[in-house]
Design an enzyme around this catalytic site. Sequence first.
Site, mmCIF file in Angstrom:
data_model
loop_
_atom_site.group_PDB
_atom_site.id
_atom_site.type_symbol
_atom_site.label_atom_id
_atom_site.label_comp_id
_atom_site.label_asym_id
_atom_site.label_seq_id
_atom_site.Cartn_x
_atom_site.Cartn_y
_atom_site.Cartn_z
ATOM 1 N N LYS A 188 0.739 -1.066 -0.133
ATOM 2 C CA LYS A 188 0.045 -0.098 0.065
ATOM 3 C C LYS A 188 1.046 1.395 0.003
ATOM 4 C CE LYS A 188 -3.192 -2.911 -0.036
ATOM 5 N NZ LYS A 188 -4.367 -3.416 0.832
HETATM 6 C C1 PLP Z 1 -5.317 -4.562 1.362
HETATM 7 C C2 PLP Z 1 -6.808 -4.158 1.416
HETATM 8 C C3 PLP Z 1 -7.451 -4.772 2.555
HETATM 9 C C4 PLP Z 1 -6.914 -5.454 3.628
HETATM 10 O O1 PLP Z 1 -5.766 -4.950 4.465
HETATM 11 P P1 PLP Z 1 -4.888 -5.657 5.331
HETATM 12 O O2 PLP Z 1 -4.401 -4.432 6.129
HETATM 13 O O3 PLP Z 1 -4.125 -6.419 4.753
HETATM 14 O O4 PLP Z 1 -5.828 -6.480 6.421
HETATM 15 C C5 PLP Z 1 -8.833 -4.334 2.480
HETATM 16 N N1 PLP Z 1 -9.533 -3.857 1.603
HETATM 17 C C6 PLP Z 1 -8.757 -3.597 0.430
HETATM 18 C C7 PLP Z 1 -9.414 -2.822 -0.733
HETATM 19 C C8 PLP Z 1 -7.338 -3.681 0.321
HETATM 20 O O5 PLP Z 1 -6.673 -3.413 -1.052
#
Ligand code: PLP
Length: 385
Positions: A188
Site C-alpha cells: 500500500k
Molecule cells: C489490502 C486491502 C485490505 C486488507 O488490508 P489488510 O491490512 O491486509 O488487512 C482491505 N481492502 C482492500 C481494498 C485492500 O486493498
Amino acid sequence: MIPYGRQDINQADIEAVIEVLKSDFLTQGPMVPMFEKAITEYCQARFGVATNSATSALHIACLALELGPGDYLWTSPNTFVASANCGLYCGAEVNFVDIDPRTYCMSADALEQKLIEADKQNKLPKIVVPVHFAGQSCEMNRIHELAGKYGFRIIEDASHAIGGQYLGEPIGNCKYSDIAVFSFHPVKIITTGEGGLATTNNAELAKKMELLRSHGITRDPDLMTRKPDGGWYYQQIELGFNYRMTDMQAALGVSQMQRLDEFVQYRHVLKNRYDELLSDLPIIRPYQSTDSHSALHLYPIQLELEKLNKSHYEIFHELRENGLGVNIHYIPVHTQPYYQRMGFNLGDFPNAERYYERALSIPLYFGLNDILQNEVVASLKKVLQ
Ligand SMILES: *Cc1c(COP(=O)(O)O)cnc(C)c1O
C-alpha cells in the site's frame, strides 16, 4: 522480478523502529497514539483507531455500527475479499453493487437502482462499503446523499487511498461517511508491515472501536458498571479482540507519514510517464476523475483483447517471464467459491467480471526509477505489439 508494488524503507524508518526496540514499551506505549494523531491531523478527522490490519479495522468498524444477523452489508465486487468478509464476521448477509466501467469503483447509479429494488423488498443495507479502488475516491457525495435517503451507514474502504483527495479534501476526513479504513500492508501507499487504522468524527464510534480492539476491556471508571475495586481494576464490558498495533509498527508508520506526500507525488510522476509512453498500445489506461486526486496505489490497465492476438492468460504469463511482477486486481469477490456457495453466480455483476477478464496492474511504487520504468514499458511493448 520487478514487483507491481512494494514498500520503501529509509534509514529514518529503520532508526524509528530501533528506537522503540530499545524503549520500555514494544506495545501499548506512546507510539500508537502518536501514529493515530499523525493520521488524524493529516486527514482532518477527529479520531483514529490503529489496528493490526485493515481487515481488523473493517471488522470493528462494522461492529461499532452494530451490524449483526439479519442485516445486510453491500460492497464492490472489485475489491479484496476483506471488504466483504467483515460483514460475514458479524453474521450479516453480504451483497454487491456493480462497478462503474470507467473508474472501476462502485457505481453510484447501480447503487441507487439496487436501493430502489431493496426498498420494495424490505432488504435495505445497514452498511455500504465503497472501496476507493487504486486510490481514486468513489462518488462519495452521491453515496452520502443516498445514505441519507435510505438510512444506511458508510464505511469507506480507503485501503488504497491514504494521501489522496476527494473534492479538494483529504480522503479519510469522513465528511461523507461514518468511518474510513486505511491499510498499511507493504504494497500500500505507506506501511507498518501489517497494520490498519479507522478514522471517524464520531466520539462514540471511536470509543467502541477502541474497546473492541482490545478485548472489550476498559480502565475508564466512567464506562464501568460500578466503582473500581482499586488501581488494578478493569472491566470487560463487550466481547472484543486483540487487534492492537505494536509500537514498532506505529513508529514505522509515524516515520513513513513524513514521506506520504512525496510518495503520492512520485506515483503521479510515474503515472504521467506511463500515460505518455503507453499511449499507442492497445490498452485502456486508468481514467482519472476530476473530482479525485488519486493516491495511485495501482496503475490498472485494461487489455483491448479484440485488438490483440493473445489471451489475457498468455499476456500475463509472458510478462511474468519477462520479469514483470504484474498482477490482477481483483478477482470479483462474488466469483470466489466461498461466495458462490452462498448463492452468487457468474454473471451477477457483469462490469466487474468484464473488467477482471481484461485487467492488469503494472508496477507502480516509490522505488521504481526511470530505468526500471523504461524496462516495464519495453516489456509491455514487446509482449503487446
Ligand atoms: C489490502 C486491502 C485490505 C486488507 O488490508 P489488510 O491490512 O491486509 O488487512 C482491505 N481492502 C482492500 C481494498 C485492500 O486493498
